[in-house]
Every structure is written in structure tokens, then in C-alpha cells.
Motif scaffolding. Structure first.
Motif, mmCIF file in Angstrom:
data_model
loop_
_atom_site.group_PDB
_atom_site.id
_atom_site.type_symbol
_atom_site.label_atom_id
_atom_site.label_comp_id
_atom_site.label_asym_id
_atom_site.label_seq_id
_atom_site.Cartn_x
_atom_site.Cartn_y
_atom_site.Cartn_z
ATOM 1 N N UNK A 87 56.222 47.216 49.976
ATOM 2 C CA UNK A 87 56.303 46.405 48.760
ATOM 3 C C UNK A 87 54.994 46.362 47.972
ATOM 4 N N UNK A 88 53.944 46.933 48.517
ATOM 5 C CA UNK A 88 52.685 47.057 47.777
ATOM 6 C C UNK A 88 52.701 48.282 46.860
ATOM 7 N N UNK A 89 53.739 49.081 46.949
ATOM 8 C CA UNK A 89 53.855 50.262 46.093
ATOM 9 C C UNK A 89 53.907 49.860 44.631
ATOM 10 N N UNK A 90 52.998 50.413 43.852
ATOM 11 C CA UNK A 90 52.889 50.057 42.439
ATOM 12 C C UNK A 90 51.783 50.886 41.798
ATOM 13 N N UNK A 91 51.714 50.802 40.492
ATOM 14 C CA UNK A 91 50.539 51.296 39.778
ATOM 15 C C UNK A 91 49.548 50.144 39.713
ATOM 16 N N UNK A 92 48.336 50.385 40.142
ATOM 17 C CA UNK A 92 47.299 49.367 40.172
ATOM 18 C C UNK A 92 46.346 49.569 38.993
ATOM 19 N N UNK A 93 46.070 48.479 38.304
ATOM 20 C CA UNK A 93 45.209 48.509 37.140
ATOM 21 C C UNK A 93 43.997 47.616 37.358
ATOM 22 N N UNK A 94 42.838 48.068 36.920
ATOM 23 C CA UNK A 94 41.705 47.166 36.852
ATOM 24 C C UNK A 94 41.601 46.635 35.429
ATOM 25 N N UNK A 95 41.130 45.420 35.329
ATOM 26 C CA UNK A 95 41.042 44.757 34.038
ATOM 27 C C UNK A 95 39.815 43.864 34.014
ATOM 28 N N UNK A 96 39.340 43.578 32.825
ATOM 29 C CA UNK A 96 38.147 42.756 32.696
ATOM 30 C C UNK A 96 38.268 41.829 31.496
ATOM 31 N N UNK A 97 37.652 40.688 31.631
ATOM 32 C CA UNK A 97 37.560 39.766 30.511
ATOM 33 C C UNK A 97 36.138 39.256 30.400
ATOM 34 N N UNK A 98 35.778 38.837 29.195
ATOM 35 C CA UNK A 98 34.402 38.434 28.924
ATOM 36 C C UNK A 98 34.121 36.998 29.341
ATOM 37 N N UNK A 99 35.125 36.215 29.638
ATOM 38 C CA UNK A 99 34.908 34.833 30.040
ATOM 39 C C UNK A 99 34.210 34.798 31.388
ATOM 40 N N UNK A 100 33.141 34.035 31.529
ATOM 41 C CA UNK A 100 32.479 33.917 32.838
ATOM 42 C C UNK A 100 33.344 33.192 33.856
ATOM 43 N N UNK A 101 34.157 32.248 33.385
ATOM 44 C CA UNK A 101 35.153 31.596 34.236
ATOM 45 C C UNK A 101 36.503 32.105 33.735
ATOM 46 N N UNK A 102 37.127 32.998 34.461
ATOM 47 C CA UNK A 102 38.282 33.691 33.905
ATOM 48 C C UNK A 102 39.553 32.849 33.852
ATOM 49 N N UNK A 103 40.386 33.201 32.889
ATOM 50 C CA UNK A 103 41.776 32.765 32.897
ATOM 51 C C UNK A 103 42.503 33.851 33.677
ATOM 52 N N UNK A 104 42.851 33.525 34.912
ATOM 53 C CA UNK A 104 43.209 34.564 35.875
ATOM 54 C C UNK A 104 44.541 35.223 35.561
ATOM 55 N N UNK A 105 45.544 34.408 35.358
ATOM 56 C CA UNK A 105 46.896 34.941 35.190
ATOM 57 C C UNK A 105 47.155 35.282 33.734
ATOM 58 N N UNK A 106 48.026 36.203 33.530
ATOM 59 C CA UNK A 106 48.389 36.533 32.160
ATOM 60 C C UNK A 106 47.628 37.733 31.651
ATOM 61 N N UNK A 107 48.332 38.808 31.428
ATOM 62 C CA UNK A 107 47.679 40.035 30.984
ATOM 63 C C UNK A 107 47.019 39.847 29.630
ATOM 64 N N UNK A 108 47.505 38.876 28.848
ATOM 65 C CA UNK A 108 46.955 38.660 27.516
ATOM 66 C C UNK A 108 45.543 38.103 27.562
ATOM 67 N N UNK A 109 45.106 37.617 28.712
ATOM 68 C CA UNK A 109 43.764 37.038 28.835
ATOM 69 C C UNK A 109 42.685 38.091 29.052
ATOM 70 N N UNK A 110 43.080 39.316 29.269
ATOM 71 C CA UNK A 110 42.121 40.361 29.596
ATOM 72 C C UNK A 110 41.811 41.219 28.372
ATOM 73 N N UNK A 111 40.521 41.517 28.233
ATOM 74 C CA UNK A 111 40.054 42.240 27.058
ATOM 75 C C UNK A 111 40.083 43.752 27.249
ATOM 76 N N UNK A 112 39.969 44.199 28.491
ATOM 77 C CA UNK A 112 39.848 45.625 28.746
ATOM 78 C C UNK A 112 40.704 46.004 29.956
#
Length: 123
Positions: A87-112
Motif C-alpha cells: 500500500x506504499x506503492x505510489x509516486x512520491x513527490x518532494x515539496x517545499x514551502x517558504x513558511x518557517x512553520x509550515x501548513x502541513x496538509x494541503x498541496x495548495x500550501x506548497x510553493x515548489x
């Protein structure tokens, strides 16, 4: 900021794999960086995050099996995955956001986003 994920592959259940994410254009130590994954027919979901002075947080379904880390000297982030399950089978993506304290959930919170790397776990 550009992110490049690599290290995916095919592994048997119970095996291990390490994913890496190389960043350019920004230092990883000043980014909040996460791994997400997306299985066929499913939404992209949060896996793990590292931020600040290497604070980390994990999705419940990977706690105790996956470890996220950061190498400031190499400007990379990694995800060590142990005891892999089909069940771990998937495409894995790395993502980054500029907030020092991140909004963890939600793909819309990530800048890159990186381009994704396929992980396939056979039973």
C-alpha cells in the motif's frame, strides 16, 4: 527554487528504499520541506515534513517506518523508508514551502514541487 526527486524503484514487501530530493535556488535549511505521495486513482497525500531546526512530523500510516532527514551541506532532503508495504506503492513527490512553520496538509500550501519518483512495493 527547483526540486528534483530521485531514488524510487521496485522493492519487495518488508524491504527498504531511500528517496532523495535535491534543491537548487534556495537553501533547504530555510525551507519547510515535505514528502507527499499519490497512488493511482487517489489524491495526493502528505507523508512527512521537516522544518526549522529539523523538527519533523509524520502521517500516522508511516510513523515508525519512515524517517525524513535533511543534509544542509548537500542541500538535500531524504526519506528513508523501511518495512515497506504494497500500500506504499505510489509516486512520491518532494515539496517545499517558504513558511518557517509550515501548513502541513494541503498541496495548495506548497510553493515548489519536484517531478515525482515511482515507488512500487510487491507483495
Amino acid at each position: 527554487v527547483q526540486l528534483q526527486a530521485f531514488g524510487g524503484g521496485l522493492v519487495q514487501a518488508g524491504g527498504s528504499l531511500t528517496l532523495s530530493c535535491a534543491a537548487s535556488g534556495h537553501t533547504v535549511s530555510t525551507l519547510s520541506m515535505s514528502w507527499f505521495r499519490q497512488a493511482p486513482g487517489k489524491e495526493r497525500e502528505f507523508v512527512a515534513v521537516i522544518y526549522g531546526r529539523r523538527d519533523t512530523y509524520y502521517a500516522d500510516f508511516v510513523k515508525g517506518r519512515f524517517t525524513i532527514s535533511r543534509d544542509n551541506a548537500k542541500n538535500t532532503m531524504a526519506l528513508q523508508m523501511n518495512n515497506l508495504k504494497p500500500e506504499d506503492t505510489a509516486v512520491y513527490y518532494c515539496a517545499a514551502q517558504l513558511r518557517p512553520i509550515p501548513l502541513i496538509y494541503g498541496v495548495q500550501n506548497y510553493d515548489y514541487w519536484g517531478q515525482g519518483t515511482q515507488v512500487t512495493v510487491s507483495s
